[in-house]
Structure formats: structure tokens, C-alpha cells
Scaffold this active site. Structure first.
Site, PDB file in Angstrom:
ATOM      1  N   HIS A   1      -1.710 -61.217  -6.090  1.00 55.69           N
ATOM      2  CA  HIS A   1      -0.452 -60.569  -6.508  1.00 55.69           C
ATOM      3  C   HIS A   1       0.682 -60.868  -5.531  1.00 55.69           C
ATOM      4  O   HIS A   1       1.665 -60.124  -5.458  1.00 55.69           O
ATOM      5  CB  HIS A   1      -0.587 -59.025  -6.566  1.00 55.69           C
ATOM      6  CG  HIS A   1      -1.512 -58.501  -7.617  1.00 55.69           C
ATOM      7  ND1 HIS A   1      -2.362 -57.451  -7.381  1.00 55.69           N
ATOM      8  CD2 HIS A   1      -1.697 -58.863  -8.902  1.00 55.69           C
ATOM      9  CE1 HIS A   1      -3.054 -57.181  -8.490  1.00 55.69           C
ATOM     10  NE2 HIS A   1      -2.652 -58.033  -9.422  1.00 55.69           N
TER      11      HIS A   1
ATOM     12  N   ARG B   1     -12.572 -52.979 -12.375  1.00 51.78           N
ATOM     13  CA  ARG B   1     -13.191 -53.484 -11.128  1.00 51.78           C
ATOM     14  C   ARG B   1     -13.457 -52.345 -10.147  1.00 51.78           C
ATOM     15  O   ARG B   1     -12.665 -51.416 -10.045  1.00 51.78           O
ATOM     16  CB  ARG B   1     -12.271 -54.502 -10.452  1.00 51.78           C
ATOM     17  CG  ARG B   1     -12.210 -55.829 -11.181  1.00 51.78           C
ATOM     18  CD  ARG B   1     -11.172 -56.749 -10.563  1.00 51.78           C
ATOM     19  NE  ARG B   1     -10.190 -57.121 -11.559  1.00 51.78           N
ATOM     20  CZ  ARG B   1      -9.009 -57.674 -11.295  1.00 51.78           C
ATOM     21  NH1 ARG B   1      -8.661 -57.934 -10.038  1.00 51.78           N
ATOM     22  NH2 ARG B   1      -8.179 -57.988 -12.258  1.00 51.78           N
TER      23      ARG B   1
ATOM     24  N   GLU C   1       7.378 -61.430 -11.755  1.00 51.31           N
ATOM     25  CA  GLU C   1       6.748 -62.617 -11.170  1.00 51.31           C
ATOM     26  C   GLU C   1       7.312 -63.899 -11.777  1.00 51.31           C
ATOM     27  O   GLU C   1       7.458 -64.905 -11.084  1.00 51.31           O
ATOM     28  CB  GLU C   1       5.227 -62.537 -11.372  1.00 51.31           C
ATOM     29  CG  GLU C   1       4.584 -61.465 -10.497  1.00 51.31           C
ATOM     30  CD  GLU C   1       3.250 -60.963 -11.019  1.00 51.31           C
ATOM     31  OE1 GLU C   1       3.253 -60.146 -11.955  1.00 51.31           O
ATOM     32  OE2 GLU C   1       2.208 -61.376 -10.491  1.00 51.31           O
TER      33      GLU C   1
END
Ligand code: ADP
Length: 398
Positions: free
Chosen positions: A182, A243, A384
Site C-alpha cells: 500500500h 486475512r 493511488e
């Protein structure tokens, strides 16, 4: 200058076309089920062109890129008149290993280095490479292609932060270390925070919390990443949608022995069946968990997440010897008032005090700390794709 930003997955491909003179998105879209049946959704964002949203045969990434370009230049759906109006392509590449600490023009040598990083990101880098090759094939070798790495921003971490306490030879021979991910998002929101606070990035200490399906936290000291919660793989750190985050490695041996589970299935449990969905036995989606007010396991999963975020932020404040601002971003960070409020309850201990009204009213960029809070608390939507387009512009302008 128009720049196409590509984020290629194994069977999907997201794109945005930017006009970099104004930093506006001209069109965006998504190819799905590449190699299977195929679907393309293309959304023009300027002019009076219409959305394309159809099943379409996409036998591989090259066919998908060709279909995207076809839509970008078409009379009905297009936003440019020909492919020659696309000046460069910026690619999201997940793993740059220790080779890349910044974005780079893709040459044959760079391609080889990205390929060398495949063992470090066996699911992601091959897909990213396929996307690059498809663009080269469809657009020709003359259109510059730029790689922007998820790991690059974290290459400034000191040794003590990136080394694992396992035999040193695993670092020397196999490059096993913390890389972090990230990076493009952490870099963007940290720089944006400095700008919004009217301070040079070099002068401030920031903790950035990227909280989405995948989540990670980063300590940014003077504009540089000095620690981050994801590790050798994106499995580490906070518990996430599916996760597990950090667990005692001994748990794996115990489960594998007791239930005769092989390593592949064990990793699948930790990557896909753990985290929020594992604990709640309900959903990996934070909205579902928030809605399930009477479900104790759903509330426990949320509690574990918020506690883990706060604990990690606290540890980074100690690591940096102080903090000026804490930033919340990504799906959960930008949208969930209740998660922000729960995290901020802990952060009072470090002098960060959230203003409830500001938190509730927050849309887009906002400082949600009380006026007299010793630490600023910012919500900053990440972008991003814009970082990738900006990096590509800088590189091709050189
Ligand atoms: P990804 O890691 O896939 O890019 P995102 O950053 O888009 O993920 O974040 C997805 C997560 O954000 C989902 O778990 C979703 O539930 C959560 N989310 C989105 N909107 C809200 C909201 N209004 N309230 C709470 N959670 C939200």
C-alpha cells in the site's frame, strides 16, 4: 498530456485515463473474467458519451487492452480521438523487492527485475507483467510504460524495522525481510496531510492508517516510511477482511498436525478464511459487521480490528518519538464513522482527541480532531491512480 493508468490482476484489469494538464479523469473502467468469458464496463466521465457495460470475449490481457483502447477512442463511448493521444501508461506493480525505491520507466532490464521479484509476489507480479506486455503489444514500443511499485515507498525503513529475527542467511540468500505494501496510498495521504496542514513534509511525523479489505499502517517521519505493519507478504499486521494479520507462527504447526492440513490449505485458511470473516463467521465486509449490532462475534471482530489499529498507531508514535497527525483512508477509513470513533477512543492516550460532530459530518477531506487536540486526526480519501499518473508524467517529462 494524457496518461492511462493500469492495474492488472490475474483475471481483471482496472484502468483510468487522466488528462494530466488538469489532473482530471477522462474515463475509467474494469475488465473482468479475462481468460474466461469476459466483461467490460467502461465509463466516460467527460462530454456526452455513454457507458459501455457488456459481456465481451476477452481471451487474454492483450485482447482486454485492445478492447479498452477501442472504447477510449470510439465515437460513441470515447474520450480521445486516437491512440496517439495516449502519451504514456502507468502500471501498478505490487512487488519491486529491494531493487526499486521509486517509480521507473520500464526497459528490458526493468522488466527482468520485475520478473526476478515474482517469487516474492507469485500471485501479483505475473499479472502486472502480463498487463505491461499487453500494453506494449497493443500500443507499440514507442509509448512509454512506467512501473509504480506498492513496495517502493517503504524502502526507506531502517534495518531494525525491516529485519525478522530469524537466521540472517534467510535475508542474505533469500531476501526475506519486511517489504510493506500500500506504499502508493501511504505516500499520497501523508503528502496530502502535510499540504493540508500547511507544513513541509520534512518537518512532521505522521501515522497513516489504510483501512480497506486489506489494511496496513505506516509510520511516516519527515515524508519517509520508517515502519509499516505489512511484512514479507500482505498477510502480516492487522486482522483484515479475510486475512489473519499477525499470529503466533506456532499456531500453524498445531492446526496442521491436529487436523492433517497441508501448507497450501493452511495458507488458504490464513489468507481467505480468517480476519473479520473468520472471527465473525458472518462477513468480511465492515458494513455487514457494523449492521449486525446484536451479533457478538461480529462486534468482537470489529473490536479486535480497532484495538489492533490503535495499538499499532501507538507503537509507531513511540518509534518516531512523537506524532503530529494520524490519517484515516481507504474504504473503511474514509467511510466508517464508527470504526474511526472506536480507534480514536484509544488514541486519547497519545493526546489525539476526536470531535464527534466533525467525525459524523465528515465527507471527503476533513480534520476530525477537536480544536485543542495535541495531535491532528485527518480523514483523507486515497488516490493511488493519481499518484501513478503523476509519477508517469514526471518520468516521461524528463
Ligand atoms: P480494497 O482493499 O479492496 O481496495 P476498499 O478500500 O475499497 O478495499 O475497502 C473496502 C471495505 O470498505 C469493505 O470492507 C467495506 O465494507 C468498507 N466500507 C465501504 N464503505 C463503508 C461504509 N460506509 N461503512 C463501513 N465500511 C465501509
Amino acid at each position: 498530456m494524457n496518461i492511462l493508468v493500469i492495474n492488472a490482476g490475474s483475471s481483471s484489469l482496472k484502468y483510468q485515463l487522466f488528462d494530466m494538464d488538469t489532473e482530471t479523469v477522462l474515463a475509467k473502467g474494469l475488465c473482468e473474467r479475462i481468460g474466461l468469458d469476459g466483461h467490460l464496463k467502461h465509463t466516460p466521465l467527460v462530454g456526452d458519451k455513454v457507458v459501455y457495460n457488456e459481456d465481451i470475449e476477452l481471451k487474454d490481457h492483450s485482447v482486454a487492452i485492445a478492447a479498452v483502447i477501442d472504447k477510449l477512442v470510439s465515437a460513441e463511448y470515447g474520450v480521445v480521438s486516437s491512440m496517439s493521444e495516449i502519451d504514456a501508461v502507468g502500471h501498478r506493480v505490487v512487488h519491486g523487492g529491494e531493487m526499486f525505491n521509486e517509480s521507473t520507466l520500464i526497459t528490458a532490464e526493468v522488466m527482468k527485475a520485475i520478473e526476478d521479484c515474482i517469487p516474492l509476489a507469485p500471485l501479483h507480479n505475473p499479472a502486472n507483467i502480463t498487463g505491461i506486455k499487453a500494453c506494449q503489444e497493443v500500443m507499440g514500443e514507442d509509448v512509454p510504460q512506467i512501473a509504480v511499485f506498492d513496495t517502493a515507498f517503504h524502502q526507506t525503513m531502517p534495518e531494525k524495522a525491516y529485519m525478522y529475527a530469524i537466521p540472517y542467511s534467510y535475508y542474505k540468500n533469500d531476501k526475506i525481510r519486511r517489504y510493506g505494501f500500500h506504499g502508493t496510498s501511504h505516500r499520497y495521504v501523508a503528502a496530502k496531510a502535510a499540504e493540508l496542514m500547511g507544513k513541509p513534509a520534512e518537518d512532521i511525523k505522521i501515522v497513516t492508517c489504510h483501512m480497506g479489505n486489506g489494511s496496513s499502517i505506516c509510520a511516516v517521519d519527515g515524508g519517509k516510511s520508517v515502519d509499516t505493519s505489512m511484512g514479507f507478504t500482505p498477510l502480516a499486521g492487522l486482522p483484515m477482511g479475510t486475512r489473519c494479520g499477525d499470529i503466533d507462527a506456532g499456531i500453524m504447526e498445531y492446526i496442521m498436525n491436529k487436523y492433517d492440513v497441508n501448507i497450501k490449505d493452511m495458507m488458504n485458511i490464513l489468507n481467505k478464511k480468517s480476519g473479520m470473516v473468520g472471527v465473525s463467521e458472518l462477513s468480511s465486509d465492515f458494513r455487514d459487521l457494523g449492521d449486525a449490532k446484536d451479533n457478538d462475534q461480529a462486534q468482537l471482530a470489529l473490536d479486535m480490528f480497532c484495538y489492533s489499529v490503535a495499538k499499532t498507531v501507538g507503537s509507531y508514535v513511540v518509534a518516531m518519538g512523537g506524532v503530529d497527525a494520524i490519517i484515516f483512508t481507504a474504504g473503511v477509513g474514509e467511510n466508517s464513522r464508527s470504526v474511526r470513533a472506536a480507534v480514536c477512543k484509544y488514541l486519547k492516550a497519545i493526546g489525539a482527541v476526536m470531535d464527534e460532530d466533525k467525525n459524523n459530518a465528515c465527507r471527503g477531506e476533513a480534520d476530525i480532531a477537536t480544536d485543542d487536540s495535541a495531535v491532528r486526526l485527518w480523514v483523507i480519501p486515497t488516490n493511488e491512480e493519481l499518484v501513478i499518473a503523476r509519477d508517469a508524467k514526471v518520468i516521461v517529462s524528463k
